[in-house]
Design a protein around this motif. Structure first.
Motif, short mmCIF file in Angstrom:
data_model
loop_
_atom_site.label_atom_id
_atom_site.label_comp_id
_atom_site.label_asym_id
_atom_site.label_seq_id
_atom_site.Cartn_x
_atom_site.Cartn_y
_atom_site.Cartn_z
N GLY A 1 0.82 -1.21 0.00
CA GLY A 1 0.00 0.00 0.00
C GLY A 1 0.85 1.26 0.00
N ARG B 1 0.47 0.43 -4.44
CA ARG B 1 -0.27 -0.66 -5.10
C ARG B 1 -1.70 -0.75 -4.56
NH1 ARG B 1 3.42 -4.17 -7.96
NH2 ARG B 1 1.54 -5.40 -8.27
N ARG B 2 -2.61 -1.01 -5.44
CA ARG B 2 -4.00 -1.22 -5.06
C ARG B 2 -4.19 -2.66 -4.59
NH1 ARG B 2 -7.64 2.13 -9.30
NH2 ARG B 2 -6.57 4.10 -9.01
N ARG C 1 -4.65 2.82 -2.76
CA ARG C 1 -3.49 2.29 -2.05
C ARG C 1 -3.71 2.29 -0.54
NH1 ARG C 1 1.49 6.23 -2.38
NH2 ARG C 1 1.33 6.86 -0.23
#
Length: 122
Positions: free
Chosen positions: A24, A28-29, A93
């Motif tokens: 996160g 990044r999702r 994120r």
């Protein structure tokens, strides 16, 4: 509670939590790895629920408050699905970081459940 199973749950939740927080913070999702980590935690918690039902019948009763233990266990079992639901609704994120925090909270709660079951005297 079973010590080796408790240690395994804490280790899995800790690793999943750190991976999700790092992912996160890296922007990044939520993805397969982070959501899968919370799914694995949930499977282990469901196994813990079964163990907690069977253990007293097998001669392994808790030494602490049974009500407190079950409140921790039910609360811990609700955290991963809520974290994943939040992550799938928000898809940012920060929702990945939230999943990591939920996983780390589960690790602490599982260890506390072990202490309630084995160390405390009611």
């Amino acid at each position: 509670m079973i010590l080796w199973f408790t240690i395994a749950q804490v280790a899995v939740a800790g690793v999943a939590g750190v991976v999700a927080i790092v992912a996160g913070l890296a922007g990044r999702r939520p993805g397969d790895v982070t959501v899968g980590g919370l799914a694995l935690i949930e499977v282990l918690l469901l196994a813990q629920i079964v163990t907690a039902v069977i253990a007293p019948l097998a001669g392994n009763p808790p030494t602490g408050s049974l009500l407190e233990f079950w409140v921790y266990l039910v609360s811990a079992a609700l955290l991963p699905p809520v974290g994943v639901a939040w992550a799938l609704v928000e898809r940012s994120r920060w929702s990945t970081v939230i999943m990591g925090v939920a996983a780390l909270a589960v690790a602490v709660m599982v260890w506390r459940m072990h202490v309630i079951w084995t160390v405390q005297v009611a």
